[in-house]
Design an enzyme around this catalytic site. Structure first.
Site, mmCIF file in Angstrom:
data_model
loop_
_atom_site.group_PDB
_atom_site.id
_atom_site.type_symbol
_atom_site.label_atom_id
_atom_site.label_comp_id
_atom_site.label_asym_id
_atom_site.label_seq_id
_atom_site.Cartn_x
_atom_site.Cartn_y
_atom_site.Cartn_z
ATOM 1 N N HIS A 89 12.306 22.602 57.774
ATOM 2 C CA HIS A 89 13.236 23.185 58.230
ATOM 3 C C HIS A 89 12.890 22.843 59.558
ATOM 4 C CE1 HIS A 89 13.301 23.899 53.787
ATOM 5 N NE2 HIS A 89 14.950 23.814 53.645
ATOM 6 N N ASP B 266 11.402 27.087 59.554
ATOM 7 C CA ASP B 266 9.713 27.213 59.104
ATOM 8 C C ASP B 266 8.863 27.190 60.610
ATOM 9 O OD1 ASP B 266 11.446 26.790 56.273
ATOM 10 O OD2 ASP B 266 11.224 24.570 56.339
HETATM 11 C C1 XLS Z 1 16.394 24.753 47.253
HETATM 12 C C2 XLS Z 1 15.800 23.695 48.013
HETATM 13 C C3 XLS Z 1 15.474 23.738 49.856
HETATM 14 C C4 XLS Z 1 15.345 21.861 49.937
HETATM 15 C C5 XLS Z 1 15.440 21.834 51.347
HETATM 16 O O1 XLS Z 1 16.308 25.321 46.162
HETATM 17 O O2 XLS Z 1 15.405 23.016 47.651
HETATM 18 O O3 XLS Z 1 14.294 23.626 49.712
HETATM 19 O O4 XLS Z 1 14.329 21.024 49.283
HETATM 20 O O5 XLS Z 1 16.346 22.678 52.381
#
Ligand code: XLS
Ligand code: NI
Ligand code: NI
Length: 438
Positions: free
Chosen positions: A101, A104
């Site tokens: 993201h 991140d």
């Molecule tokens: C959350 C999601 C997230 C997605 C990406 O539950 O799994 O981590 O994979 O935004």
């Protein structure tokens, strides 16, 4: 160059009898399975948010793991250290992809222009690392759920200003995805949903989400993004009702809005079980709609009602997953470990053990799927189960040439049908165990 995981060696395949905790027992990357190497079947990815960022914070306590990598949090020095540590980690495990993201990668500034400048800087740095290694970007995404501005969602927000911020973050995340050569771009609608109909216009919100996705596709294609857009379904958490409830719901939404040519699905195991489905159900529904794109490889805990994001351990589940993936002809995306070590597993060594567990669990799943496919009895059973449709009348049904009247006439002539053949579930389960354990 500083070594961050000095205590951990390069992880190699040593075979099932090895007692070395820092070795693969089943993941043998060059082993040929059904005509491809294990590595080709299993393009594993590291999830930046869990591996490089998450410190084990939960609702009742602060973090237990140290992810500072020797730097002050929320600085560019820290962002770069995470890149250095992340690439060392991936190289030691032989992981070839990563997912991220926007936030991140860099700390979010008060001013989005500053955040964007930091994203430019860190992506240059990542690009340099990618050039020195064979590590690639699997997919990128924008975090449109953590910042308080997204309390009512991003595409589904009641605020036009917030909607603009969603656009800005997606635009930038797409720029960085293209810059890093990412294969995919993910929409996980974390807060795209609602708590109560008392304050919500569902039709309005769904239309705005579709519009946001269309703008993202137009922009992405315009800057040369040739990969897949993905929706990652999840039924709830953080919202009570999330619009992308499951694969079937997401596919219906994509088709209704003519987005199905540009989008596929990113199926997460734990989200499947939260929706009351098995992982393999979600994979099958995606695959039969030609929309199985990528996988968030984790597992949930059926005794808990939330997304525990555990590393895959359940080999029956990875077996069923790999059967679906192979029968679908493989993934255009990969297997992203959207998974975290348990809070008490807080050391850097635990991070390696978690990835070894997950990679070995999928290698076993692959080997098991190969055995089941080569055995052939399961597929033969399924084929046989529908064989009544092989008759001329059955063929007329399958080619859409039968009428309700003629089929009704046949029923009336029969007076009573014979019972259908047995489902034989227990016999098939025993067969699978025989194939796997003999
Ligand atoms: C959350 C999601 C997230 C997605 C990406 O539950 O799994 O981590 O994979 O935004
Ligand atoms: Ni996920
Ligand atoms: Ni999740």
């Amino acid at each position: 160059m500083k070594e961050y995981f000095q205590e951990v060696p390069q992880i190699k395949y040593e075979g099932a009898q090895s007692k070395n905790p820092f070795a693969f027992k089943f993941y043998d990357k060059d082993k040929i399975v059904l005509g491809k190497t294990m590595q080709e079947h299993l393009p594993f990815a590291l999830a930046w948010w869990h591996a490089m960022c998450a410190e084990g914070v939960d609702m009742f306590g602060r973090g237990t793991a140290d992810k500072s990598f020797g730097q002050k949090p929320a600085t560019m020095e820290h962002a770069r250290a995470k890149v250095d540590a992340g690439f060392e980690f991936m190289q030691k495990l032989g992981i070839k992809y990563f997912c991220w993201h926007d936030v991140d990668l860099v700390p979010e500034a008060q001013d989005i222009n500053q955040t964007n400048a930091m994203l430019d800087e860190i992506s240059d740095y990542i690009l340099g690392k990618m050039k020195d290694t064979d590590i690639k970007c699997l997919w990128g995404t924008a975090n449109m759920f953590s910042n308080p501005r997204f309390m009512n969602g991003a595409g589904s927000s009641n605020s036009l200003d917030v909607y603009c911020f969603a656009c800005a973050q997606i635009k930038k995340a797409l720029d960085i995805t293209v810059k890093l050569g990412g294969k995919g771009y993910v929409f996980w609608g974390g807060r795209e949903g609602y708590e109560t109909l008392l304050n919500t216009d569902v039709a309005f919100e769904l239309e705005n989400i579709a519009t946001l996705m269309k703008m993202a596709v137009d922009y992405g294609r315009g800057i040369g993004f040739e990969g897949d857009f993905y929706i990652e379904p999840k039924p709830k958490e953080p919202m009570k009702h999330q619009y992308d409830f499951d694969a079937a719901t997401a596919i219906g939404f994509l088709k209704a809005h003519n987005l199905d040519k540009d989008f596929k699905l990113n199926i997460e195991a734990n989200h499947a079980t939260l929706a009351g489905h098995t992982f393999e159900h979600e994979l099958r529904i995606s695959a039969i709609n030609n929309m199985l794109g990528s996988i968030d490889a984790n597992q949930g805990d059926l005794l808990l009602g939330w997304d525990t994001d555990e590393f895959p351990w359940d080999v029956y589940q990875t077996t069923m997953c790999m059967l679906e993936v192979i029968q679908a002809g493989g993934l255009s995306g990969g297997f992203n470990f959207d998974a975290k070590t348990r809070r008490p597993s807080y050391t850097h060594k635990d991070m390696f053990h978690a990835f070894i567990l997950g990679m070995d669990a999928f290698a076993l799943g692959l080997l098991n799927a190969e055995k089941i496919i080569k055995d052939g009895r399961l597929q033969q059973f399924v084929k046989q189960r529908y064989s009544s449709f092989d008759s001329p009348l059955g063929q007329r049904v399958l080619s859409h040439n039968a009428t309700l009247e003629e089929l009704s006439l046949r029923a009336c002539q029969m007076k009573q049908p014979e019972l259908p053949s047995s489902g034989s579930q227990e016999s098939l389960q025993a067969l699978v165990n025989q194939i796997l354990f003999s």
